[in-house]
Design a protein around this motif. Structure first.
Motif, PDB file in Angstrom:
ATOM      1  N   LEU A  59       9.761  -8.339  -2.079  1.00  0.00           N
ATOM      2  CA  LEU A  59       9.314  -7.907  -3.165  1.00  0.00           C
ATOM      3  C   LEU A  59       8.994  -6.441  -3.433  1.00  0.00           C
ATOM      4  O   LEU A  59       8.602  -5.637  -2.319  1.00  0.00           O
ATOM      5  CB  LEU A  59       7.785  -8.656  -3.515  1.00  0.00           C
ATOM      6  N   THR A  60       9.107  -5.996  -4.567  1.00  0.00           N
ATOM      7  CA  THR A  60       8.838  -4.464  -4.752  1.00  0.00           C
ATOM      8  C   THR A  60       7.664  -3.999  -4.432  1.00  0.00           C
ATOM      9  O   THR A  60       7.433  -2.852  -4.004  1.00  0.00           O
ATOM     10  CB  THR A  60       9.312  -4.047  -6.028  1.00  0.00           C
ATOM     11  N   SER A  98       4.150 -19.804   4.268  1.00  0.00           N
ATOM     12  CA  SER A  98       3.419 -18.955   5.519  1.00  0.00           C
ATOM     13  C   SER A  98       4.524 -18.140   5.987  1.00  0.00           C
ATOM     14  O   SER A  98       5.800 -18.076   5.697  1.00  0.00           O
ATOM     15  CB  SER A  98       3.343 -19.950   6.417  1.00  0.00           C
ATOM     16  N   ARG A  99       4.367 -17.049   6.814  1.00  0.00           N
ATOM     17  CA  ARG A  99       5.214 -16.187   7.542  1.00  0.00           C
ATOM     18  C   ARG A  99       4.721 -15.905   9.018  1.00  0.00           C
ATOM     19  O   ARG A  99       3.720 -15.764   9.301  1.00  0.00           O
ATOM     20  CB  ARG A  99       5.415 -14.936   6.780  1.00  0.00           C
ATOM     21  N   ASP A 100       5.864 -15.603   9.764  1.00  0.00           N
ATOM     22  CA  ASP A 100       5.867 -15.272  10.964  1.00  0.00           C
ATOM     23  C   ASP A 100       6.417 -13.985  11.438  1.00  0.00           C
ATOM     24  O   ASP A 100       7.948 -13.744  11.263  1.00  0.00           O
ATOM     25  CB  ASP A 100       6.516 -16.280  11.866  1.00  0.00           C
ATOM     26  N   SER A 122       6.784  -5.085   6.467  1.00  0.00           N
ATOM     27  CA  SER A 122       6.074  -4.033   5.452  1.00  0.00           C
ATOM     28  C   SER A 122       6.300  -4.647   4.241  1.00  0.00           C
ATOM     29  O   SER A 122       5.847  -3.931   3.183  1.00  0.00           O
ATOM     30  CB  SER A 122       7.084  -2.625   5.675  1.00  0.00           C
ATOM     31  N   TYR A 123       6.694  -5.623   3.930  1.00  0.00           N
ATOM     32  CA  TYR A 123       7.078  -6.339   2.662  1.00  0.00           C
ATOM     33  C   TYR A 123       6.567  -7.601   2.265  1.00  0.00           C
ATOM     34  O   TYR A 123       6.452  -8.628   2.941  1.00  0.00           O
ATOM     35  CB  TYR A 123       8.579  -6.474   2.534  1.00  0.00           C
ATOM     36  N   ARG A 165       4.371 -16.505  -3.801  1.00  0.00           N
ATOM     37  CA  ARG A 165       4.534 -15.203  -3.234  1.00  0.00           C
ATOM     38  C   ARG A 165       3.708 -15.241  -1.947  1.00  0.00           C
ATOM     39  O   ARG A 165       2.389 -15.796  -1.986  1.00  0.00           O
ATOM     40  CB  ARG A 165       4.017 -13.848  -3.969  1.00  0.00           C
ATOM     41  N   ILE A 166       3.858 -14.262  -0.884  1.00  0.00           N
ATOM     42  CA  ILE A 166       3.016 -13.892   0.133  1.00  0.00           C
ATOM     43  C   ILE A 166       2.837 -12.483   0.452  1.00  0.00           C
ATOM     44  O   ILE A 166       3.884 -11.859   0.473  1.00  0.00           O
ATOM     45  CB  ILE A 166       3.399 -14.772   1.146  1.00  0.00           C
ATOM     46  N   ASN A 167       1.755 -12.090   0.751  1.00  0.00           N
ATOM     47  CA  ASN A 167       1.489 -10.607   1.030  1.00  0.00           C
ATOM     48  C   ASN A 167       2.045 -10.172   2.609  1.00  0.00           C
ATOM     49  O   ASN A 167       2.535 -11.141   2.955  1.00  0.00           O
ATOM     50  CB  ASN A 167       0.202 -10.146   0.627  1.00  0.00           C
TER      51      ASN A 167
END
Length: 122
Positions: free
Chosen positions: A99-100, A71-73, A31-32, A50-52
């Motif tokens: 992040l906000t 990157s993100r998992d 969600s973040y 930053r990454i969405n």
């Protein structure tokens, strides 16, 4: 309680590579938007990248463009930072945070973890 545990920092020679990881808990991770920050000795903490939420959009500081990759998992609640062509000026403690919102003026949302130290030196 939201926690971030950063890992992967080390002493590396100029031109070398490292991969940092940040494991998040206590929040609905997907969600973040997330961000990596760094704080060099005697300086303020600054945003590196930053990454969405989905990983489909990123925003890099000019100083790391073309060298660092975020990157993100979401299945593992983890965000990564691949750092290549490291320079002495990359020496810093690296932190992650949620992040906000997704945008250029978004701020870190939660308390900081312990960070992971990256030292680039010959």
């Amino acid at each position: 309680q939201v926690q971030f545990v950063e890992s992967g920092g080390a002493l590396v020679q100029p031109g070398g590579s490292l991969r940092l990881a940040c494991a998040a808990s206590g929040l609905t991770f997907d969600s973040y938007a997330m961000s990596w920050y760094r704080q060099a000795p005697g300086k303020e903490r600054v945003v590196v990248v930053r990454i969405n939420r989905t990983g489909g959009s990123t925003n890099y500081a000019d100083s790391v463009k073309g060298r660092f990759t975020i990157s993100r998992d979401n299945a593992k609640n983890t965000v990564y930072l691949q750092m290549n062509s490291l320079k002495p000026e990359d020496t810093a403690v690296y932190y992650c945070n949620a992040l906000t919102y997704w945008g250029p003026t978004a701020n870190a949302l939660y308390a900081w973890g312990q960070g992971t130290l990256v030292t680039v030196s010959s």
